[in-house]
Design a protein around this motif. Structure first.
Motif, short mmCIF file in Angstrom:
data_model
loop_
_atom_site.label_atom_id
_atom_site.label_comp_id
_atom_site.label_asym_id
_atom_site.label_seq_id
_atom_site.Cartn_x
_atom_site.Cartn_y
_atom_site.Cartn_z
N ARG A 209 0.84 -1.21 0.00
CA ARG A 209 0.00 0.00 0.00
C ARG A 209 0.87 1.25 0.00
NH1 ARG A 209 -1.18 3.37 3.85
NH2 ARG A 209 -0.71 1.99 5.59
N LYS A 210 1.89 1.26 0.84
CA LYS A 210 2.78 2.42 0.91
C LYS A 210 3.57 2.59 -0.38
CE LYS A 210 3.31 3.15 5.81
NZ LYS A 210 4.29 3.46 6.85
N GLU A 211 3.99 1.47 -0.96
CA GLU A 211 4.71 1.51 -2.23
C GLU A 211 3.85 2.15 -3.31
OE1 GLU A 211 5.87 -1.80 -5.53
OE2 GLU A 211 6.30 -2.29 -3.45
N LYS A 212 2.55 1.88 -3.25
CA LYS A 212 1.61 2.44 -4.22
C LYS A 212 1.17 3.86 -3.83
CE LYS A 212 1.27 -1.38 -6.65
NZ LYS A 212 1.45 -1.49 -8.09
N LYS A 213 1.72 4.34 -2.73
CA LYS A 213 1.44 5.69 -2.24
C LYS A 213 -0.05 5.92 -1.97
CE LYS A 213 5.53 7.73 -4.39
NZ LYS A 213 6.29 6.54 -4.48
N LEU A 214 -0.66 4.92 -1.33
CA LEU A 214 -2.07 5.00 -0.96
C LEU A 214 -2.20 5.10 0.56
CD1 LEU A 214 -3.60 2.15 -3.15
CD2 LEU A 214 -3.86 4.60 -3.50
N THR A 215 -3.19 5.82 1.00
CA THR A 215 -3.51 5.85 2.43
C THR A 215 -4.42 4.66 2.74
OG1 THR A 215 -5.50 7.17 2.15
CG2 THR A 215 -3.40 8.38 2.45
N SER B 194 10.35 -2.52 -0.75
CA SER B 194 9.54 -1.46 -1.32
C SER B 194 10.41 -0.37 -1.94
CB SER B 194 8.63 -0.86 -0.23
OG SER B 194 7.85 0.17 -0.75
N GLU C 2 11.70 0.84 -6.64
CA GLU C 2 11.67 2.14 -7.31
C GLU C 2 13.02 2.52 -7.94
OE1 GLU C 2 8.81 3.99 -7.39
OE2 GLU C 2 7.84 2.32 -6.37
N GLU D 66 10.21 -2.78 4.00
CA GLU D 66 10.54 -1.41 3.60
C GLU D 66 11.68 -1.42 2.57
OE1 GLU D 66 11.88 2.88 5.49
OE2 GLU D 66 11.48 1.23 6.85
#
Length: 114
Positions: free
Chosen positions: A15-21, A86, A90, A83
């Motif tokens: 979720r964080k990798e996809k930059k979603l809350t 993730s 990138e 982390e």
């Protein structure tokens, strides 16, 4: 570490990798923020329908949600590994190669100091 905890850590990292809350993910799967939070904290394990919705909402194959190390490790180590994975997704190949070399140096120093 149990499967619920590992799944939750993996979900959070993706979720964080996809930059979603959590709120955005909850909206995409038609669940509450509390439900997403409970899954990420390993308090509940989603049913298969929810796992499919998570896969679609995050645009990842189902197997990616379960791609966690089977060796027993601490929660902190699992978080750090997630982390690191993730972050490395990138990086360009050249930058990733440099990062791997730096980690190798750290590992050698740790081994020789141990």
């Amino acid at each position: 570490m149990d499967t619920k905890t590992r799944f939750g850590l993996r979900l959070k990292a993706i979720r964080k990798e996809k930059k979603l809350t959590q709120e955005e993910l909850a909206t995409r799967i038609g669940r509450s923020v509390d439900a997403v939070s409970n899954i990420e904290r390993g308090r509940s394990l989603p049913n298969f329908v929810t796992v499919e919705q998570l896969s679609q909402a995050l645009n990842v194959p189902l197997k990616t949600l379960f791609d966690f190390d089977e060796a027993p490790i601490s929660r902190r180590r699992a978080q750090l590994v997630e982390e690191l994975q993730s972050i490395t997704r990138e990086l360009s190949d050249d930058t990733l190669e440099l990062a791997v070399e730096q980690i190798r140096v750290l590992a050698r120093k740790r081994t020789s100091a141990g």
